[in-house]
Design a protein around this motif. Structure first.
Motif, mmCIF file in Angstrom:
data_model
loop_
_atom_site.group_PDB
_atom_site.id
_atom_site.type_symbol
_atom_site.label_atom_id
_atom_site.label_comp_id
_atom_site.label_asym_id
_atom_site.label_seq_id
_atom_site.Cartn_x
_atom_site.Cartn_y
_atom_site.Cartn_z
ATOM 1 N N GLN A 94 0.965 -0.925 -0.108
ATOM 2 C CA GLN A 94 -0.220 -0.002 -0.202
ATOM 3 C C GLN A 94 0.952 1.280 -0.041
ATOM 4 O OE1 GLN A 94 -3.605 0.213 2.544
ATOM 5 N NE2 GLN A 94 -3.030 -1.450 3.197
ATOM 6 N N GLU A 95 1.880 1.270 0.812
ATOM 7 C CA GLU A 95 2.987 2.430 1.049
ATOM 8 C C GLU A 95 3.612 2.632 -0.167
ATOM 9 O OE1 GLU A 95 4.985 3.113 4.478
ATOM 10 O OE2 GLU A 95 3.849 1.621 5.619
ATOM 11 N N VAL A 96 3.859 1.510 -0.994
ATOM 12 C CA VAL A 96 4.537 1.738 -2.219
ATOM 13 C C VAL A 96 3.813 2.469 -3.343
ATOM 14 C CG1 VAL A 96 5.770 0.515 -4.167
ATOM 15 C CG2 VAL A 96 6.271 -0.020 -1.882
ATOM 16 N N PHE A 97 2.539 1.973 -3.304
ATOM 17 C CA PHE A 97 1.652 2.279 -4.532
ATOM 18 C C PHE A 97 1.222 3.861 -4.221
ATOM 19 C CE2 PHE A 97 1.601 -1.869 -5.797
ATOM 20 C CZ PHE A 97 1.622 -1.788 -7.284
ATOM 21 N N LEU A 98 1.201 4.293 -2.944
ATOM 22 C CA LEU A 98 0.638 5.532 -2.498
ATOM 23 C C LEU A 98 1.845 6.487 -3.052
ATOM 24 C CD1 LEU A 98 -1.476 7.128 -0.953
ATOM 25 C CD2 LEU A 98 -0.354 6.948 1.000
ATOM 26 N N ARG A 99 2.808 6.086 -2.881
ATOM 27 C CA ARG A 99 4.132 7.022 -3.340
ATOM 28 C C ARG A 99 4.162 7.020 -4.874
ATOM 29 N NH1 ARG A 99 5.363 5.289 1.480
ATOM 30 N NH2 ARG A 99 6.950 6.446 2.745
ATOM 31 N N VAL A 100 3.612 5.875 -5.411
ATOM 32 C CA VAL A 100 3.560 5.875 -6.986
ATOM 33 C C VAL A 100 2.462 6.860 -7.266
ATOM 34 C CG1 VAL A 100 2.774 4.510 -9.007
ATOM 35 C CG2 VAL A 100 4.312 3.726 -7.218
ATOM 36 N N ALA A 122 10.015 -0.457 -1.929
ATOM 37 C CA ALA A 122 9.550 -1.622 -1.114
ATOM 38 C C ALA A 122 10.704 -2.043 -0.196
ATOM 39 C CB ALA A 122 9.102 -2.820 -2.170
ATOM 40 N N MET A 123 11.903 -2.203 -0.841
ATOM 41 C CA MET A 123 12.965 -2.791 0.032
ATOM 42 C C MET A 123 13.094 -1.737 1.416
ATOM 43 S SD MET A 123 13.972 -5.745 -0.900
ATOM 44 C CE MET A 123 15.594 -5.909 -0.353
ATOM 45 N N ASN A 124 13.127 -0.465 1.024
ATOM 46 C CA ASN A 124 13.529 0.376 2.375
ATOM 47 C C ASN A 124 12.309 0.285 3.097
ATOM 48 O OD1 ASN A 124 16.008 1.275 0.983
ATOM 49 N ND2 ASN A 124 15.216 3.118 -0.084
ATOM 50 N N LEU A 125 11.187 0.290 2.716
ATOM 51 C CA LEU A 125 10.168 0.185 3.699
ATOM 52 C C LEU A 125 10.339 -1.123 4.599
ATOM 53 C CD1 LEU A 125 6.913 1.358 1.275
ATOM 54 C CD2 LEU A 125 8.130 2.602 3.388
ATOM 55 N N CYS A 126 10.591 -1.966 3.948
ATOM 56 C CA CYS A 126 10.752 -3.379 4.595
ATOM 57 C C CYS A 126 12.014 -3.316 5.513
ATOM 58 C CB CYS A 126 11.371 -4.536 3.745
ATOM 59 S SG CYS A 126 9.851 -5.136 2.571
ATOM 60 N N TYR A 127 13.159 -2.566 5.157
ATOM 61 C CA TYR A 127 14.296 -2.400 6.180
ATOM 62 C C TYR A 127 13.943 -1.555 7.206
ATOM 63 C CZ TYR A 127 17.605 -4.230 2.759
ATOM 64 O OH TYR A 127 18.153 -5.136 1.768
ATOM 65 N N ASP A 128 13.039 -0.587 7.045
ATOM 66 C CA ASP A 128 12.451 0.451 8.188
ATOM 67 C C ASP A 128 11.708 -0.534 9.378
ATOM 68 O OD1 ASP A 128 13.624 2.501 7.077
ATOM 69 O OD2 ASP A 128 11.765 3.305 6.419
ATOM 70 N N ARG A 129 10.663 -1.337 8.439
ATOM 71 C CA ARG A 129 9.916 -2.264 9.383
ATOM 72 C C ARG A 129 10.873 -3.169 10.206
ATOM 73 N NH1 ARG A 129 4.405 -2.521 8.289
ATOM 74 N NH2 ARG A 129 3.669 -0.761 7.338
ATOM 75 N N LEU A 130 12.083 -3.925 9.598
ATOM 76 C CA LEU A 130 12.910 -4.664 10.351
ATOM 77 C C LEU A 130 13.706 -4.018 11.379
ATOM 78 C CD1 LEU A 130 13.931 -6.714 7.180
ATOM 79 C CD2 LEU A 130 12.720 -7.677 9.065
ATOM 80 N N ARG A 131 13.767 -2.839 11.099
ATOM 81 C CA ARG A 131 14.693 -2.130 12.275
ATOM 82 C C ARG A 131 13.783 -1.747 13.169
ATOM 83 N NH1 ARG A 131 17.164 0.792 8.426
ATOM 84 N NH2 ARG A 131 15.651 2.162 8.157
ATOM 85 N N LYS A 132 12.714 -1.599 13.064
ATOM 86 C CA LYS A 132 11.575 -1.191 14.173
ATOM 87 C C LYS A 132 11.202 -2.587 14.978
ATOM 88 C CE LYS A 132 9.438 2.593 11.968
ATOM 89 N NZ LYS A 132 8.387 3.299 11.128
ATOM 90 N N LYS A 133 11.228 -3.595 14.357
ATOM 91 C CA LYS A 133 10.783 -4.939 14.942
ATOM 92 C C LYS A 133 12.142 -5.701 15.172
ATOM 93 C CE LYS A 133 6.497 -5.475 12.413
ATOM 94 N NZ LYS A 133 5.813 -6.463 11.446
ATOM 95 N N ARG A 134 13.194 -5.043 15.184
ATOM 96 C CA ARG A 134 14.359 -5.962 15.468
ATOM 97 C C ARG A 134 14.353 -6.714 16.679
ATOM 98 N NH1 ARG A 134 18.754 -3.259 12.390
ATOM 99 N NH2 ARG A 134 17.905 -4.350 11.061
ATOM 100 N N GLU A 135 13.919 -6.161 17.912
ATOM 101 C CA GLU A 135 13.850 -6.954 19.066
ATOM 102 C C GLU A 135 12.812 -7.993 19.177
ATOM 103 O OE1 GLU A 135 10.781 -3.442 19.583
ATOM 104 O OE2 GLU A 135 12.919 -3.793 18.602
ATOM 105 N N VAL A 136 12.020 -8.070 18.035
ATOM 106 C CA VAL A 136 10.979 -9.234 18.174
ATOM 107 C C VAL A 136 11.564 -10.432 17.390
ATOM 108 C CG1 VAL A 136 8.700 -9.900 17.258
ATOM 109 C CG2 VAL A 136 9.201 -7.935 18.134
#
Lengths: 231, 177
Positions: A94-100, A122-136
């Protein structure tokens, strides 16, 4: 699907560490000057999505639908294999297409394929999310719904798929990203290197280490998986 | 191409030639055709590729499609209109000028019995009205920085310009730059 709150105006201005190709070119994420040493040279590209983007820029809703049909499965696939869950994958898509939609009218053709830029977002959004979830710690890849007709075959395929996805998910992020882009998304080595902002040599190193890691997990630990596939 | 480079390619990109670097693909295929060692490397990579291909297929929910299409529609609607689509701007100062012009035309059209006295008096009254209007609206207008410094200059020009009330000039003062 998760409760992603994407109010158009705000979301259009969310940087999120993601820049897109501007008319000036100096903000271009795919600008060769921004890439590491030895990064692949950028050449004029013939973009199969160029016409669609032009039409979207002037508000053509049919073009919106066409682009969605063409790229939504790819964006969801990147998200699911990078993040491990369908919910996260759908939010990323969704976020990718919103930017489109926000940036289509500002797209400068010729430097890179639009699909390459979408993969980069998409990859950058994934890295952002992984960074936020790293402790999980994700011990297990979530169950997926399988609608295959044969229950026994479906069970086996589901087990293999879960093993593969789990092994993939246990790889370091960058190795996982490289394998997703080259193996699953079928990007060329040059496109994948552009998305990851690395050189071809660095990409090959990530791919080799990633495949070695997968081989160790899948082939050594579960030779029955291979034996059942009539290799 | 030597076998070492072929091995590097196979270890990185796997067994499918379409994934190999485009510029080396031909040479790698040629080596594969004549080298049993290359064939063994390919077969080994094929096992992993086949396993990777067993990854769960991607599922697309219709709800996601609907939601993204709705985002697209909202985004397109919220885009600023282009210059050619913009309506002419009628700033407050321009409107004041238009009202004042109408008032003066009305004054001029009246059949005054004491025209020699009343008409100049009406003009003076108009100037006073303009001053009053300026006093009321100027602070608010000046706060609207979009009109720029020309506004204040415009007021002084209207009040003291020897050429009288250049209403066309006044109207143009408030135009957005």
């Amino acid at each position: 699907m998760g409760g992603l709150d994407l109010r158009t105006k705000e979301a259009c201005h969310v940087a999120g560490g993601i820049k897109f190709i501007s008319r000036e070119g100096d903000l271009s994420p795919l600008n060769s000057s921004k890439l590491g040493d030895g990064s692949p040279p950028l050449q004029k590209v013939d973009d199969p999505d160029g016409d669609l983007i032009d039409r979207i820029a002037v508000g053509d809703h049919a073009a919106v639908r066409e682009l969605l049909d063409r790229h939504l499965p790819k964006m969801v696939a990147v998200g699911r294999r990078m993040l491990g869950t369908q919910e996260d994958a759908e939010e990323v898509a969704q976020e990718v297409f919103l930017r489109v939609w926000c940036h289509a009218e500002k797209w400068v053709p010729g430097k890179a394929k639009f699909a390459t830029w979408m993969h980069r977002v998409a990859m950058n959004l994934c890295y952002d999310r992984l960074r936020k979830k790293r402790e999980v710690v994700l011990d297990e890849v979530p169950e997926r719904i399988d609608d295959a007709p044969n229950p026994i075959q479906a069970l086996h395929e589901s087990q293999v798929a879960r093993r593969v996805d789990k092994a993939l998910h246990e790889l370091p992020e960058r190795q996982r990203g490289a394998i997703i882009l080259c193996h699953y998304q079928n990007l060329s080595n040059i496109e994948a290197a552009q998305v990851m902002e690395i050189s071809i040599e660095a990409l090959e190193s990530l791919l080799s280490r990633g495949r070695r890691g997968l081989k160790a997990k899948l082939l050594a630990e579960a030779p029955d998986l291979v034996g059942s596939m009539d290799v | 191409m030597n076998i070492e480079r072929f091995q590097q390619i196979i270890e990185a990109y796997g067994s499918v030639p379409e994934r190999w670097p485009f510029e080396e693909r031909g040479q790698a295929m040629a080596l594969l055709a004549r080298s049993s060692q290359a064939t063994a490397l390919l077969e080994d990579a094929l096992k992993l590729d086949q396993l990777l291909d067993q990854s769960a297929p991607v599922v697309i929910n219709q709800g996601l499609v609907t939601q993204i299409l709705a985002h697209a529609a909202r985004t397109m609607e919220s885009r600023p209109v282009s210059e050619s689509e913009k309506q002419p701007v009628t700033p407050k100062l321009t409107r004041i000028g238009q009202y004042f012009e109408t008032f003066l035309a009305g004054v001029d059209s009246i059949d005054w019995s004491w025209k020699s006295v009343m008409q100049p008096a009406a003009i003076l009254g108009s100037v006073a009205l303009l001053g009053l209007t300026t006093g009321i609206f100027a602070p608010e207008i000046i706060e609207q920085a979009v009109y720029g410094a020309d506004i204040e200059e415009g007021f002084w020009q209207v009040a003291f310009d020897d050429s009288g009330f250049d209403l066309e000039g006044l109207a143009s003062i408030g135009e957005v730059e």
